[in-house]
Design an enzyme around this catalytic site. Sequence first.
Site, PDB file in Angstrom:
ATOM      1  N   ASP A  12       0.865  -1.172   0.000  1.00 32.92           N
ATOM      2  CA  ASP A  12       0.000   0.000   0.000  1.00 32.92           C
ATOM      3  C   ASP A  12       0.915   1.239   0.000  1.00 32.92           C
ATOM      4  OD1 ASP A  12      -2.258   1.744   0.625  1.00 32.92           O
ATOM      5  OD2 ASP A  12      -1.462   1.756   2.674  1.00 32.92           O
ATOM      6  N   ASP A  14      -0.231   5.110   1.017  1.00 35.82           N
ATOM      7  CA  ASP A  14      -0.495   6.056   2.108  1.00 35.82           C
ATOM      8  C   ASP A  14      -0.393   5.356   3.460  1.00 35.82           C
ATOM      9  OD1 ASP A  14      -1.135   8.502   0.695  1.00 35.82           O
ATOM     10  OD2 ASP A  14      -2.894   7.424  -0.047  1.00 35.82           O
ATOM     11  N   GLU A  21      -0.852  11.191   5.283  1.00 32.90           N
ATOM     12  CA  GLU A  21      -2.233  11.639   5.485  1.00 32.90           C
ATOM     13  C   GLU A  21      -2.346  12.977   6.221  1.00 32.90           C
ATOM     14  OE1 GLU A  21      -4.668  10.528   3.944  1.00 32.90           O
ATOM     15  OE2 GLU A  21      -4.494   8.374   3.605  1.00 32.90           O
ATOM     16  N   GLY A  55     -10.479   6.680  -0.443  1.00 33.25           N
ATOM     17  CA  GLY A  55     -10.653   7.432  -1.686  1.00 33.25           C
ATOM     18  C   GLY A  55     -11.065   8.854  -1.381  1.00 33.25           C
ATOM     19  N   HIS A  80     -12.056  17.556  -5.417  1.00 32.71           N
ATOM     20  CA  HIS A  80     -11.021  16.530  -5.458  1.00 32.71           C
ATOM     21  C   HIS A  80      -9.977  16.848  -6.528  1.00 32.71           C
ATOM     22  CE1 HIS A  80      -9.399  12.321  -5.950  1.00 32.71           C
ATOM     23  NE2 HIS A  80      -9.178  12.612  -4.690  1.00 32.71           N
ATOM     24  N   LYS A  83      -7.846  19.426  -4.905  1.00 32.91           N
ATOM     25  CA  LYS A  83      -7.031  18.756  -3.868  1.00 32.91           C
ATOM     26  C   LYS A  83      -5.879  17.988  -4.495  1.00 32.91           C
ATOM     27  CE  LYS A  83      -5.970  14.840  -1.616  1.00 32.91           C
ATOM     28  NZ  LYS A  83      -5.687  13.491  -2.100  1.00 32.91           N
ATOM     29  N   THR A 120      -2.939   0.733  -4.296  1.00 30.54           N
ATOM     30  CA  THR A 120      -3.428   1.860  -3.501  1.00 30.54           C
ATOM     31  C   THR A 120      -4.774   2.347  -4.011  1.00 30.54           C
ATOM     32  OG1 THR A 120      -2.982   4.172  -2.903  1.00 30.54           O
ATOM     33  CG2 THR A 120      -2.056   3.426  -4.965  1.00 30.54           C
ATOM     34  N   THR A 121      -5.531   3.005  -3.127  1.00 32.01           N
ATOM     35  CA  THR A 121      -6.760   3.655  -3.583  1.00 32.01           C
ATOM     36  C   THR A 121      -6.468   5.053  -4.131  1.00 32.01           C
ATOM     37  OG1 THR A 121      -7.241   4.680  -1.472  1.00 32.01           O
ATOM     38  CG2 THR A 121      -8.114   2.492  -1.816  1.00 32.01           C
ATOM     39  N   ASP A 178      -1.316  -0.593   6.245  1.00 28.48           N
ATOM     40  CA  ASP A 178      -1.264   0.148   7.512  1.00 28.48           C
ATOM     41  C   ASP A 178      -2.636   0.362   8.141  1.00 28.48           C
ATOM     42  OD1 ASP A 178      -1.968   2.065   5.389  1.00 28.48           O
ATOM     43  OD2 ASP A 178      -1.964   3.499   7.047  1.00 28.48           O
TER      44      ASP A 178
HETATM   45  C1  XBP Z   1      -5.595   5.913   1.329  1.00 26.49           C
HETATM   46  C2  XBP Z   1      -6.731   6.718   0.863  1.00 26.49           C
HETATM   47  C3  XBP Z   1      -6.522   7.733  -0.129  1.00 26.49           C
HETATM   48  C4  XBP Z   1      -5.983   9.072   0.311  1.00 26.49           C
HETATM   49  C5  XBP Z   1      -6.467  10.118  -0.658  1.00 26.49           C
HETATM   50  O1  XBP Z   1      -6.026   4.561   1.525  1.00 26.49           O
HETATM   51  O2  XBP Z   1      -7.853   6.481   1.229  1.00 26.49           O
HETATM   52  O3  XBP Z   1      -7.791   7.992  -0.608  1.00 26.49           O
HETATM   53  O4  XBP Z   1      -6.415   9.371   1.620  1.00 26.49           O
HETATM   54  O5  XBP Z   1      -6.056   9.860  -1.948  1.00 26.49           O
HETATM   55  P1  XBP Z   1      -5.011   3.357   1.269  1.00 26.49           P
HETATM   56  P2  XBP Z   1      -6.964  10.331  -3.213  1.00 26.49           P
HETATM   57  O6  XBP Z   1      -3.705   3.729   1.910  1.00 26.49           O
HETATM   58  O7  XBP Z   1      -5.659   2.187   1.959  1.00 26.49           O
HETATM   59  O8  XBP Z   1      -4.886   3.119  -0.208  1.00 26.49           O
HETATM   60  O9  XBP Z   1      -7.465  11.705  -2.903  1.00 26.49           O
HETATM   61  O10 XBP Z   1      -6.031  10.318  -4.406  1.00 26.49           O
HETATM   62  O11 XBP Z   1      -8.095   9.356  -3.346  1.00 26.49           O
HETATM   63 MG    MG Z   2      -2.799   3.020   3.676  1.00 28.61          MG
END
Ligand code: XBP
Ligand code: MG
Length: 247
Positions: A12, A14, A21, A55, A80, A83, A120-121, A178
């Site tokens: 993953d 993030d 985050e 997401g 978004h 962002k 990753t999302t 994580d």
């Molecule tokens: C991470 C997320 C992501 C980010 C934002 O989840 O949920 O959406 O917070 O990224 P993970 P975007 O680590 O489980 O993948 O704004 O590009 O969606």
């Molecule tokens: Mg994550």
Amino acid sequence: MTASGLRAVIFDVDGTLAETERDGHRRAFNRAFRDHGLPYEWGVPEYGRLLAVTGGRRRLAGYLAGQGVPDSEPLARELHRTKTAHYTAWLHDGPLLARPGVPELLAELHERGVPVAVATTGRRAWVTVLLARLFGDVTFAAVITGDDVSRLKPDPEVYQLALHELGIGARDAVAVEDSPPGLAAATAAGLCCLVVTSAYHRHLPFPGAAAVVPGYQRGDMVDSDGPLAAGVTVDALRRLHSAAYSR
Ligand code: XBP
Ligand code: MG
């Protein structure tokens, strides 16, 4: 049935490869609110609760709906976009670091011939920037992002696609996550999953994880007798992987 050996590690992004985050995504969302003249600001603890929705666009749409914004989807889409531009700029210039021990682990995986991939999302527009900045010398055998799937974590689709692109089965790989939705996605895809908890998810339960540790390095470990006592190394991942299939 026994495992056929560790043929890939799927990470993953993030929270797992980097702590993005609180000071990255959260601030970019807040800048987008300001740019669009909206009176919202996500504080540090509040953003932790909002992470239950994966997401960024879905997170925004759910939040706006909760604030009584009718038909929140179009506004969430615009916010978004803004962002993502702010977050991408931060990834270029901001104080971004890999989590301690990650560069060493990736280098060891490369030396030992174990392919690495990303699931990753997050959006591809910034994922590629983050990977280039932090791990420019690493070859990722597959990079699957939120743009490539129709259902985000905790749905297993992102992991299923990564496995497909790697050309291996779920029992051939270990996922590193994580967060609870990330763990749920990995295990629903049939993967053995190591959780390396990040700041926002440190004290949450992780049912079904092969192991849960607070960091990658030897000094992070609390259970000195566990398979990860020397840190998250290739040997440790191999031990975790075979233990997952010998129970
Ligand atoms: C991470 C997320 C992501 C980010 C934002 O989840 O949920 O959406 O917070 O990224 P993970 P975007 O680590 O489980 O993948 O704004 O590009 O969606
Ligand atoms: Mg994550």
